[in-house]
Design a protein around this motif. Structure first.
Motif, short mmCIF file in Angstrom:
data_model
loop_
_atom_site.label_atom_id
_atom_site.label_comp_id
_atom_site.label_asym_id
_atom_site.label_seq_id
_atom_site.Cartn_x
_atom_site.Cartn_y
_atom_site.Cartn_z
N ALA A 332 -12.24 -25.98 1.26
CA ALA A 332 -11.20 -26.25 0.27
C ALA A 332 -11.22 -27.70 -0.21
O ALA A 332 -10.99 -27.97 -1.39
CB ALA A 332 -9.83 -25.92 0.86
N SER A 333 -11.50 -28.63 0.68
CA SER A 333 -11.40 -30.03 0.31
C SER A 333 -12.36 -30.86 1.15
O SER A 333 -12.15 -31.05 2.34
CB SER A 333 -9.95 -30.49 0.53
N PHE A 334 -13.41 -31.36 0.52
CA PHE A 334 -14.43 -32.11 1.25
C PHE A 334 -14.58 -33.49 0.61
O PHE A 334 -14.94 -33.61 -0.56
CB PHE A 334 -15.76 -31.34 1.19
N PRO A 335 -14.27 -34.57 1.37
CA PRO A 335 -14.33 -35.91 0.76
C PRO A 335 -15.77 -36.35 0.53
O PRO A 335 -16.60 -36.23 1.44
CB PRO A 335 -13.64 -36.80 1.80
N VAL A 336 -16.05 -36.82 -0.67
CA VAL A 336 -17.41 -37.31 -0.95
C VAL A 336 -17.35 -38.74 -1.50
O VAL A 336 -16.36 -39.13 -2.11
CB VAL A 336 -18.17 -36.42 -1.97
N GLU A 337 -18.44 -39.48 -1.25
CA GLU A 337 -18.54 -40.84 -1.80
C GLU A 337 -18.94 -40.75 -3.26
O GLU A 337 -19.65 -39.80 -3.66
CB GLU A 337 -19.62 -41.63 -1.04
N LEU A 338 -18.53 -41.75 -4.03
CA LEU A 338 -18.88 -41.79 -5.46
C LEU A 338 -20.41 -41.77 -5.64
O LEU A 338 -20.93 -41.15 -6.56
CB LEU A 338 -18.27 -43.05 -6.10
N GLU A 339 -21.14 -42.43 -4.68
CA GLU A 339 -22.61 -42.47 -4.80
C GLU A 339 -23.22 -41.06 -4.78
O GLU A 339 -24.21 -40.80 -5.45
CB GLU A 339 -23.27 -43.25 -3.64
N HIS A 340 -22.61 -40.18 -3.98
CA HIS A 340 -23.16 -38.81 -3.92
C HIS A 340 -23.00 -38.11 -5.27
O HIS A 340 -23.88 -37.37 -5.71
CB HIS A 340 -22.46 -37.99 -2.83
N LEU A 341 -21.86 -38.37 -5.89
CA LEU A 341 -21.62 -37.76 -7.20
C LEU A 341 -22.56 -38.36 -8.25
O LEU A 341 -23.10 -37.65 -9.10
CB LEU A 341 -20.17 -37.96 -7.63
N THR A 342 -22.78 -39.69 -8.15
CA THR A 342 -23.69 -40.35 -9.10
C THR A 342 -25.06 -39.70 -9.00
O THR A 342 -25.67 -39.33 -10.00
CB THR A 342 -23.88 -41.86 -8.75
N GLU A 343 -25.52 -39.57 -7.74
CA GLU A 343 -26.86 -39.02 -7.51
C GLU A 343 -26.96 -37.58 -8.04
O GLU A 343 -27.91 -37.23 -8.72
CB GLU A 343 -27.09 -39.01 -5.99
N ALA A 344 -25.92 -36.79 -7.73
CA ALA A 344 -25.93 -35.39 -8.17
C ALA A 344 -25.93 -35.32 -9.70
O ALA A 344 -26.62 -34.48 -10.31
CB ALA A 344 -24.71 -34.66 -7.61
N TYR A 345 -25.19 -36.22 -10.34
CA TYR A 345 -25.09 -36.20 -11.80
C TYR A 345 -26.43 -36.59 -12.43
O TYR A 345 -26.90 -35.96 -13.38
CB TYR A 345 -23.98 -37.15 -12.26
N GLU A 346 -27.05 -37.65 -11.86
CA GLU A 346 -28.35 -38.09 -12.40
C GLU A 346 -29.40 -36.99 -12.24
O GLU A 346 -30.21 -36.77 -13.13
CB GLU A 346 -28.84 -39.39 -11.68
N THR A 347 -29.37 -36.29 -11.11
CA THR A 347 -30.32 -35.19 -10.89
C THR A 347 -30.11 -34.11 -11.94
O THR A 347 -31.07 -33.57 -12.50
CB THR A 347 -30.11 -34.58 -9.47
N PHE A 348 -28.83 -33.82 -12.23
CA PHE A 348 -28.51 -32.81 -13.25
C PHE A 348 -29.06 -33.24 -14.61
O PHE A 348 -29.74 -32.46 -15.30
CB PHE A 348 -26.98 -32.64 -13.30
N LEU A 349 -28.82 -34.51 -15.00
CA LEU A 349 -29.28 -34.98 -16.32
C LEU A 349 -30.81 -34.89 -16.41
O LEU A 349 -31.37 -34.49 -17.42
CB LEU A 349 -28.84 -36.43 -16.57
N HIS A 350 -31.45 -35.25 -15.30
CA HIS A 350 -32.92 -35.23 -15.25
C HIS A 350 -33.42 -33.80 -15.45
O HIS A 350 -34.33 -33.54 -16.23
CB HIS A 350 -33.35 -35.78 -13.89
#
Ligand SMILES: NC(=O)c1ccc[n+]([C@@H]2O[C@H](COP(=O)([O-])OP(=O)(O)OC[C@H]3O[C@@H](n4cnc5c(N)ncnc54)[C@H](O)[C@@H]3O)[C@@H](O)[C@H]2O)c1
Length: 356
Positions: A332-350
């Motif tokens: 339901a709720s998993f805390p993530v660091e902003l860096e993980h989101l950055t990385e996931a977003y860059e992978t998506f854009l790529h």
């Protein structure tokens, strides 16, 4: 006012009219909130042969997310007052999620709350937005920042309204169907993917199956203390993307933003060793392909950060995601660091760039 969903699924508009006639008998006056498209396409279907609706006051807003704001809400409150709507008046929200979110909030607050019913006219509203009691408006482009959880006296779902809906709006609703399917099982996920690939407009059976996922979860946890948070799957990044598109006055169908959110957030599950890499890859590929995610101009990650940092689910400065651990199983709720989101977003854009 009730504190849980009362949803009626009917297969003809005549049945909707009959239900309205019963509600009308118990209220002093009817107000129908439409947007300009549901006024043209849906209201005439209902008003035809309905004395109650021919005597109703019609409130109309512009179509689109831009209407879910304070100025429009203020205007609607003022109109109700000018019409001398009393505590026994009934508001009928006839439209997609914008109308049901906004109209529910108006009704829940006008004179400290009057009754309303939802008549959803999009797939999105039939399987998701008109269920579960969440209603509200956006604030300075930030999605759903002001609102309440309050329930209509009834939601009446009739898929006949979908006949006039634009294909991109059908697809948008199917993104939330895909999310519900992910929360249910691999088999459900594959079925929804096949329906999208075949351009199939959801029928009554598919709508009931998808709406039931939400109804069951909301029944267990109406006020989102735990289980209901799983319905936020894909929505942290999805809402940030949607907020960005509102801020540049372009808009994006809610479901398309959610599909992108699922494609971006799912690999984080496998990075944390919750979901297998193969499943993560499969889900991401399906979202990118089925929702044509390579055809949108996605912003750079830094533009999303203010929206992510203001997400309603954040706590203690952390961004909390609903993350899949398997098909049919979600944290339901998993805390993530902003860096993980950055990385996931860059992978998506790529990935999108390679597929374009
Ligand atoms: N409250 C919740 O739990 C919840 C859940 C999901 C989404 N939402 C909200 O719902 C909104 C999105 O809802 P939506 O996707 O229904 O968008 P929408 O309400 O903007 O409707 C999409 C478009 O379809 C048009 N339309 C609606 N019904 C039609 C019909 N039958 N024929 C022809 N045109 C029709 C509308 O005028 C609009 O242009 C977002 O604001 C989202 O945040 C809320």
């Amino acid at each position: 006012m009730t504190n849980q969903d009362n949803v009626l699924f009917v297969d003809t508009i005549q049945h909707v009219r009959e239900a309205i006639a019963e509600h009308a008998a118990a209220h002093s006056r009817l107000f129908v909130l439409c947007d300009e498209n549901t006024l043209d396409h849906c209201f005439p279907l209902l008003a035809n042969d309905s004395e109650e609706l021919q005597n109703a006051e019609i409130l109309v807003i512009e179509a689109g997310e831009g209407s879910k704001n304070w100025e429009i809400a203020h205007h609607l409150f003022a109109q109700l007052l000018e019409f001398e709507a009393d505590k026994q008046a009934l508001i009928i929200n006839l439209g997609g999620g914008v109308v049901t979110d906004l109209g529910g909030w108006i009704a829940a607050n006008y004179k400290r709350g009057i009754d309303w019913i939802n008549i959803p006219t999009t797939v999105m509203a039939m399987i998701d937005a008109s269920i579960g009691g969440k209603c509200g408006i956006d604030l300075m482009h930030h999605k759903n920042m002001v609102g309440v959880i309050a329930f209509p006296v009834q939601t009446i779902v009739c898929p006949e309204f979908l006949d006039t809906l634009d294909p991109i709006e059908i697809l948008s609703g199917q993104a939330e169907m895909l999310k519900h399917a992910l929360l249910r099982s691999r088999n459900d996920f594959d079925n929804v993917c096949n329906a999208i690939a075949n351009d199939a407009t959801p029928d009554m059976e598919a709508i009931i199956a998808s709406a039931s996922v939400k109804l069951e979860i909301v029944k267990q946890d109406a006020f989102e203390t735990n289980e209901r948070k799983t319905l936020n799957l894909g929505h942290t990044v999805g809402h940030a993307l949607e907020s960005y598109f509102i801020s540049i006055d372009k808009g994006i169908p809610h479901g398309i933003a959610v599909a992108a959110g699922i494609a971006i957030e799912t690999p984080i599950s496998s990075a944390y060793h919750m979901l297998s890499a193969d499943d993560s890859q499969w889900i991401t590929e399906q979202c990118i392909g089925l929702f044509d995610l390579d055809s949108y101009q996605w912003p750079s990650f830094d533009i999303l950060v203010p929206y992510l940092m203001n997400d309603k689910k954040n706590s203690g400065g952390k961004i909390n995601l609903a993350l899949l651990s398997d098909f049919g199983d979600c944290l339901a709720s998993f805390p993530v660091e902003l860096e993980h989101l950055t990385e996931a977003y860059e992978t998506f854009l790529h990935r999108i760039k390679n597929e374009a």
